[in-house]
Design an enzyme around this catalytic site. Sequence first.
Site, PDB file in Angstrom:
ATOM      1  N   TYR A 122      42.495  35.472  34.810  1.00 60.19           N
ATOM      2  CA  TYR A 122      41.571  34.574  34.102  1.00 60.19           C
ATOM      3  C   TYR A 122      41.228  35.020  32.683  1.00 60.19           C
ATOM      4  O   TYR A 122      40.448  34.367  31.998  1.00 60.19           O
ATOM      5  CB  TYR A 122      40.287  34.339  34.917  1.00 60.19           C
ATOM      6  CG  TYR A 122      39.530  35.576  35.316  1.00 60.19           C
ATOM      7  CD1 TYR A 122      38.586  36.144  34.466  1.00 60.19           C
ATOM      8  CD2 TYR A 122      39.727  36.157  36.562  1.00 60.19           C
ATOM      9  CE1 TYR A 122      37.875  37.266  34.847  1.00 60.19           C
ATOM     10  CE2 TYR A 122      39.019  37.283  36.949  1.00 60.19           C
ATOM     11  CZ  TYR A 122      38.101  37.834  36.088  1.00 60.19           C
ATOM     12  OH  TYR A 122      37.404  38.957  36.467  1.00 60.19           O
ATOM     13  N   HIS A 271      38.406  36.866  49.823  1.00 58.53           N
ATOM     14  CA  HIS A 271      37.183  37.472  50.368  1.00 58.53           C
ATOM     15  C   HIS A 271      36.680  36.684  51.588  1.00 58.53           C
ATOM     16  O   HIS A 271      36.759  37.169  52.695  1.00 58.53           O
ATOM     17  CB  HIS A 271      36.052  37.622  49.335  1.00 58.53           C
ATOM     18  CG  HIS A 271      36.444  38.370  48.111  1.00 58.53           C
ATOM     19  ND1 HIS A 271      36.956  39.649  48.175  1.00 58.53           N
ATOM     20  CD2 HIS A 271      36.431  38.034  46.795  1.00 58.53           C
ATOM     21  CE1 HIS A 271      37.231  40.066  46.944  1.00 58.53           C
ATOM     22  NE2 HIS A 271      36.932  39.107  46.088  1.00 58.53           N
ATOM     23  N   ASP A 322      42.348  43.871  44.446  1.00 56.83           N
ATOM     24  CA  ASP A 322      41.269  43.293  43.642  1.00 56.83           C
ATOM     25  C   ASP A 322      40.914  44.123  42.398  1.00 56.83           C
ATOM     26  O   ASP A 322      41.579  44.015  41.382  1.00 56.83           O
ATOM     27  CB  ASP A 322      40.056  43.077  44.566  1.00 56.83           C
ATOM     28  CG  ASP A 322      39.020  42.152  43.967  1.00 56.83           C
ATOM     29  OD1 ASP A 322      39.184  41.740  42.820  1.00 56.83           O
ATOM     30  OD2 ASP A 322      38.033  41.830  44.654  1.00 56.83           O
TER      31      ASP A 322
HETATM   32 ZN   LIG Z   1      38.861  38.951  42.725  1.00 60.39          ZN
END
Ligand SMILES: [Zn+2]
Length: 458
Positions: A122, A271, A322
């Site tokens: 992102y 998650h 992550d």
């Molecule tokens: Zn993440």
Amino acid sequence: MATYTFKALLTENGWVENAAVQLDAQGNILSISQTASPQGEYINGYALPGFQNAHSHAFQYAMAGLAELHTNTGVQDDFWSWRNAMYGLALTLSPEQMEAVAAMLYSEMARHGYTAVAEFHYLHHDKDGKPYANLAEMGQRLVSAAKRAGIRITLVPMFYQQGGFGQPPVERQKRFISQTIEDYYKLLEATQKVVEKQPHANVGVGIHSLRAVKPEDVISVCNSLDGSMPFHIHVSEQLKEIEDCLAFHNKRPVQWLLDNVKADDNYHLVHATHLDENEANGIAKSGANVVLCPSTEGNLGDGLFSFEAYKNAGGNWSIGTDSHVGLNPLEELRILDYGQRLISHKRTTFVTPQSGDSGFNALKMAWQSGRKAMGAPHVQFFAPGQPFDAAVFKATSPLIATASLRNLSNTLVYSADVSDMLGTVVSGKWVNKEGASINREAIVADFVKVMKELGTRV
Ligand SMILES: [Zn+2]
């Protein structure tokens, strides 16, 4: 054309001894046979299908281990204060620095046995929040980094539109933002161009989270999916996110998603930490997958995933690293398992009605769901026509050398670490072997230089 004969190779039906894997010039499997006399190169090791890292934010590797120095002990340090520190880093990185950090990370992933990574990307725009001339400049850097490190990448550019449910973006999110769905599709198109003619790379579709995109646009993106690319989204990681979603939508995030889009096995919900029973059943019933990131979720204090309810409903799951505070895939499986054992007082987290082999079950589920997260599902670990990607463990490590095949998967999952690895193979080539990784010296030198420039680790 090459042939490797392994001491044993793991298949979805168990270990096969003296497995000769014949490859074509591109590193795809031509045949697998059992042989009494080894053909080609004999590898005194045990080959597993390469680990699939289904969730990564590469730039966060630069701050691994840095959010633990609590200078003011009176301040509450939680996910949201960690996120402030992460935004500080996100605001400073140049494309060159991004590539250097990602190449180091991916090289380390490959060293730990990962052969593919899904990059949940992102950090799109320049430091002023303006799009680069090439909209996918930063994505291109990630694809280059993966190539240098010898790992496959599924680049998933994220649609990130707003700062919270019904909230405009804040200044610190300016590098992430696509204002409209058209802007996002332009970014996606530019990303697709980046991976053209890059056999190690492909593209996914992603929405950062329900809080980051307007509901009508979430629905529109989801309705446009045709199964040709995997779909990734962060969901229900934090309790505050659930409270905010309840306040805005009058529904919990996963429930809202299940009620408004048609989730299927192409969906990867990252998650999904806080689920009620309906949501756990709903995800499982839809065929969607959950991506669990146990070391990061533990580090951030997210909470424990409702594994038991989800498993009993037949849910699929993969693993991801992550924020990269941990990079050992076996450790991810252990943290996941031990978190459940600590609350259930049982030792049967991964046991299913079909199999009591915990380690094998975990390896198989993480791999199968992980392949789907990469947009390239495979039923068999190794099969003719598939690229030969493997994590190979030393047959000479003391615990491994003395384990029978019956105990081997569990010996690996519950007791091995990277020091037990012989190496990692991607498309038939060793990208890491006996401690030596491809392009390692240059990758380390660039990383050290960038860490000095950033000054964040001082
Ligand atoms: Zn993440």
